[in-house]
Design a protein around this motif. Structure first.
Motif, PDB file in Angstrom:
ATOM      1  N   ILE A   1      -6.999  14.643  -4.679  1.00  0.00           N
ATOM      2  CA  ILE A   1      -7.124  13.189  -4.814  1.00  0.00           C
ATOM      3  C   ILE A   1      -6.853  12.757  -6.245  1.00  0.00           C
ATOM      4  O   ILE A   1      -6.163  11.765  -6.494  1.00  0.00           O
TER       5      ILE A   1
ATOM      6  N   TYR B   1     -10.877   4.168  -0.079  1.00  0.00           N
ATOM      7  CA  TYR B   1     -11.128   5.295   0.816  1.00  0.00           C
ATOM      8  C   TYR B   1     -12.135   4.910   1.891  1.00  0.00           C
ATOM      9  O   TYR B   1     -12.843   3.906   1.791  1.00  0.00           O
TER      10      TYR B   1
ATOM     11  N   LEU C   1     -12.377  12.469   5.407  1.00  0.00           N
ATOM     12  CA  LEU C   1     -12.207  11.374   4.464  1.00  0.00           C
ATOM     13  C   LEU C   1     -10.779  10.854   4.560  1.00  0.00           C
ATOM     14  O   LEU C   1      -9.825  11.635   4.602  1.00  0.00           O
ATOM     15  N   LYS C   2     -10.627   9.528   4.583  1.00  0.00           N
ATOM     16  CA  LYS C   2      -9.310   8.907   4.615  1.00  0.00           C
ATOM     17  C   LYS C   2      -9.069   8.195   3.287  1.00  0.00           C
ATOM     18  O   LYS C   2      -9.838   7.323   2.900  1.00  0.00           O
ATOM     19  N   LEU C   3      -8.007   8.567   2.610  1.00  0.00           N
ATOM     20  CA  LEU C   3      -7.617   7.917   1.358  1.00  0.00           C
ATOM     21  C   LEU C   3      -6.457   6.969   1.650  1.00  0.00           C
ATOM     22  O   LEU C   3      -5.436   7.381   2.207  1.00  0.00           O
ATOM     23  N   ASN C   4      -6.619   5.684   1.300  1.00  0.00           N
ATOM     24  CA  ASN C   4      -5.600   4.667   1.560  1.00  0.00           C
ATOM     25  C   ASN C   4      -4.879   4.283   0.276  1.00  0.00           C
ATOM     26  O   ASN C   4      -5.525   4.026  -0.745  1.00  0.00           O
TER      27      ASN C   4
END
Length: 285
Positions: free
Chosen positions: A126, A155, A167-170
């Motif tokens: 990240i 996120y 976990l979703k990172l946008n």
């Protein structure tokens, strides 16, 4: 109701739990020892009495219940300490704005005492990804202060329990046109490992999922005039590190970023893969 709750409920209904006399005496002595007061007691005194009662029952369940029920005692060994989940917090916030540019960033950091390697890997990835995006934003400003551009990073925690973490990172980049992409990070907390799609599905399973995806895409294109997918092009429909997550029904969801599999106006398509399509090909059960 969780599997643990169901397990306890079933065993309680099957077992005849007899409370030992010494346990009853502990509770009775505590209750009898409470002072008798009128109902006009002050609030703090009222609370103290109830705290004493609650403490008695807590003492009973934690100290004596495992000795009363063999099944309960065995189950207690498998119950993780309360709060045994991945800790996620925002380690960095950054904001920049001028007439032509805007930057808003929230970057997460993970802490997982049961899987330090997985959390460290995700944190490093990240950091590298977001640092590159942010640096490009400032570099573009230096090259052309008259240009326009925006970056938004945030996120979302999709799953976080004792067995699985996602976990979703946008990331959204706007410069003339907009580009949105997400990256999903997973930890199999039972095995204590960082997970990609290739780690949960065999090669045959990947093929089954690909066949199902192609079928759904073709059906949607036939049924809706405005739906288009790049299935006739030389594009890999699914690969070992494709974005995915498990929904509330435990079905596999394959996620594509903008432009990956369809024109920009289609956004970020998601496809739910029923369990019966892939469950026989899973490495993890």
């Amino acid at each position: 109701m969780t599997e643990f709750d169901k397990h306890i409920k079933n065993n309680v209904s099957e077992e005849e739990i007899k409370v030992p006399s010494y346990v009853s005496k502990v509770i009775e002595d505590t209750l009898e020892g409470l002072p008798e007061k009128e109902c006009v007691l002050q609030k703090h005194s009222y609370q103290k009495n109830w705290m004493a009662i609650a403490a008695s029952f807590a003492f009973f369940f934690l100290a004596f219940m495992p000795n009363v029920s063999v099944t309960y005692a065995q189950t207690m060994k498998d119950v993780p300490i309360i709060g045994d989940i991945v800790k996620v917090f925002t380690i960095r916030k950054e904001f920049y704005e001028d007439e032509n540019h805007e930057l808003y960033v929230e970057i997460p950091k993970l802490e997982d005492q049961t899987n330090e390697d997985g959390a460290s890997f995700i944190n490093k990835d990240i950091e590298e990804l977001t640092t590159a995006v942010i640096q490009k934003f400032y570099d573009d400003i230096e090259l052309s202060k008259e240009g326009y551009g925006s970056i938004y990073i945030d996120y979302e925690v999709i799953s976080n329990d004792v067995s699985w973490f996602t976990l979703k990172l946008n990331v959204e980049e706007v410069a003339g046109s907009s580009d949105f992409y997400a990256k999903f990070y997973h930890i199999d907390r039972k095995k204590g490992v960082y997970v990609q799609l290739k780690d949960i599905l065999s090669e045959d399973g990947m093929k089954e999922v690909e066949t199902y995806l192609l079928k759904i895409m073709k059906e949607q294109m036939e049924q809706e005039e405005n739906v288009t997918y790049f299935i006739d092009d030389d594009i890999e429909i699914i690969h070992e590190d494709s974005n995915f997550y498990f929904n509330e029904n435990k079905d596999l969801v394959i996620v594509y970023n903008k432009y990956d599999i369809a024109p920009g106006y289609m956004g970020c398509p998601e496809f739910v893969i029923p369990q019966d399509v892939y469950e026989d090909y899973m490495y993890m059960k």
